[in-house]
Design a protein around this motif. Structure first.
Motif, short mmCIF file in Angstrom:
data_model
loop_
_atom_site.label_atom_id
_atom_site.label_comp_id
_atom_site.label_asym_id
_atom_site.label_seq_id
_atom_site.Cartn_x
_atom_site.Cartn_y
_atom_site.Cartn_z
N TRP A 1 -57.59 80.93 -73.98
CA TRP A 1 -57.87 79.89 -72.97
C TRP A 1 -57.99 78.52 -73.63
O TRP A 1 -57.44 77.53 -73.13
CB TRP A 1 -59.16 80.26 -72.23
N ILE B 1 -54.57 77.26 -74.44
CA ILE B 1 -53.88 76.80 -73.22
C ILE B 1 -54.44 75.46 -72.76
O ILE B 1 -53.68 74.59 -72.30
CB ILE B 1 -53.98 77.86 -72.11
N LEU B 2 -55.74 75.26 -72.89
CA LEU B 2 -56.31 73.95 -72.54
C LEU B 2 -55.70 72.84 -73.39
O LEU B 2 -55.40 71.74 -72.88
CB LEU B 2 -57.83 73.97 -72.72
N ARG C 1 -52.18 72.33 -72.15
CA ARG C 1 -52.25 71.68 -70.84
C ARG C 1 -52.48 70.19 -70.98
O ARG C 1 -51.81 69.37 -70.32
CB ARG C 1 -53.37 72.33 -70.01
N GLN C 2 -53.42 69.80 -71.84
CA GLN C 2 -53.72 68.39 -72.00
C GLN C 2 -52.54 67.63 -72.60
O GLN C 2 -52.24 66.50 -72.20
CB GLN C 2 -54.96 68.20 -72.87
N VAL D 1 -48.64 69.40 -63.20
CA VAL D 1 -49.17 70.76 -63.29
C VAL D 1 -48.64 71.58 -62.11
O VAL D 1 -48.73 71.16 -60.96
CB VAL D 1 -50.70 70.76 -63.31
N CYS E 1 -53.43 76.19 -62.30
CA CYS E 1 -54.42 75.21 -61.83
C CYS E 1 -53.95 74.54 -60.54
O CYS E 1 -52.79 74.14 -60.43
CB CYS E 1 -54.65 74.14 -62.87
N ALA F 1 -54.80 68.62 -61.83
CA ALA F 1 -54.53 68.20 -63.21
C ALA F 1 -55.75 67.54 -63.83
O ALA F 1 -55.64 66.85 -64.85
CB ALA F 1 -53.35 67.23 -63.23
N CYS G 1 -60.55 70.84 -66.81
CA CYS G 1 -60.88 72.20 -66.38
C CYS G 1 -62.38 72.30 -66.10
O CYS G 1 -63.20 71.91 -66.95
CB CYS G 1 -60.49 73.19 -67.47
N ILE H 1 -50.15 78.18 -68.68
CA ILE H 1 -50.00 76.89 -68.03
C ILE H 1 -48.52 76.69 -67.74
O ILE H 1 -47.66 77.00 -68.58
CB ILE H 1 -50.55 75.72 -68.89
N ALA I 1 -45.92 73.66 -66.16
CA ALA I 1 -45.85 72.25 -65.80
C ALA I 1 -44.39 71.86 -65.63
O ALA I 1 -43.48 72.55 -66.13
CB ALA I 1 -46.52 71.39 -66.87
#
Length: 331
Positions: free
Chosen positions: A193, A196-197, A200-201, A210, A214, A217, A220, A258, A260
């Protein structure tokens, strides 16, 4: 969930003459390396036996996780019909098979894999698919061939094999090759996780939209020791069960991802973040909401359609708290 029939048949043929005892020993060694996230410069899949052990014990679960992630992409981007795929760390072609299951119109794929053993296995399996595939040697953190952007770019179960400090660079490199949508999948652990964060960022900072899982955007809303992840139940074949020394005919694969895009998507108003808790008159759902909050929704019979939808909802489903619409598939 099961492997597509052509893939399942091809895998069974590859494993037909391999003694279960050898597969079991190789599987145990492989599982230990993945569990400890060993980074010693060696390939996890360092030979033919390790590759076969992966087919027997890990391919069904990783396929199920990737296919579930792609289902959420389909849901949020119904007009997305990729013609080309670029997959890094391709392994035995897991993403190729999941993507063609999701989008039968996919007609060409480039798969980049560093391990010669599993790359050879993947290329052999891919001959049973309907997609023209090119298999290339390469490492996403090092030297890769000159590549053209693809509609769908993927990285599945790979970030756990590289240094966390390298994640932004790797993700940016993949984003630069993304013509439409990128999907990154990791094990559903706290460490997965966090990776992935970070991915994602990096994508949000690069201007990506996104898509899933989620519904927003923003930052989290989940905080440690909790973590965001999902689960997919996997049917075990006889070889799978015997190779793992398991008794039950299924296992649950935890995953997080994730997705996007360079194009706008339509994420749901909420995503179910945990197995719903229901009783005869109440239903409780842990939701991630489009406004960036996470909350527990409790509804009763008098809430009508919302209650009925909450009773049907499953972990990972899209959900509309106001109307009670949503829900995932049953595969």
């Amino acid at each position: 969930m099961e492997l597509p029939a052509p893939l399942r048949a091809a895998v069974e043929q590859m494993l037909a003459h391999e003694p279960i005892e050898r597969l079991a020993r190789a599987s145990e060694k492989l599982s230990d390396r993945y569990r400890r996230e060993v980074r010693d410069g060696k390939f996890h899949l360092d030979g033919e036996l390790a590759a076969k052990a992966y087919l027997a014990t890990r391919l069904p679960a990783t396929f199920a996780a990737v296919r579930a992630a792609l289902s959420m992409v389909e849901e949020a981007s119904p007009d997305f019909e990729p013609a080309s795929l670029l997959d890094f760390g391709a392994g035995p072609g897991t993403v190729l098979w999941a993507a063609t299951d999701a989008w039968p119109e996919l007609d060409r794929a480039t798969l980049v894999e560093a391990s010669p053993a599993i790359r050879s296995v993947g290329a052999a399996l891919a001959k049973h698919s309907n997609v023209a595939s090119e298999w290339l040697a390469g490492d996403v953190t090092g030297t890769v061939p000159q590549l053209e952007p693809a509609d769908l770019v993927t990285l599945a179960y790979v970030l756990d094999e590289i240094a966390e400090t390298a994640i932004p660079t790797v993700v940016q490199r993949l984003w630069d090759l993304t013509a439409h949508t990128i999907v990154i999948v990791e094990p559903g652990t706290p460490a997965g996780w966090r990776r992935i964060l970070a991915a994602r960022q990096t994508l949000i900072d690069a201007g990506a939209q996104v898509v899933a899982p989620c519904p927003h955007a923003q930052t989290c809303p989940i905080t440690a020791p909790d973590w965001c992840h999902f689960s997919r139940r996997v049917a075990r074949s006889r070889v799978h069960r015997l190779s793992k020394g398991a008794e039950v005919p299924w296992e649950d694969e935890k995953y997080i991802f994730i997705a996007a895009s360079r194009h706008a998507a339509a994420p749901p108003s909420a995503r179910v973040l945990a197995p719903p808790r229901t009783s005869s008159g109440l239903a409780r759902l842990k939701l991630c909401l489009a406004d960036g909050r996470a909350e527990e929704l409790t509804v009763s019979r008098r809430d009508g359609a919302v209650f009925k939808a909450a009773r049907r909802a499953d972990w990972g489903d899209a959900f509309e708290p106001e109307t009670g619409e949503g829900g995932g598939d049953d595969d």
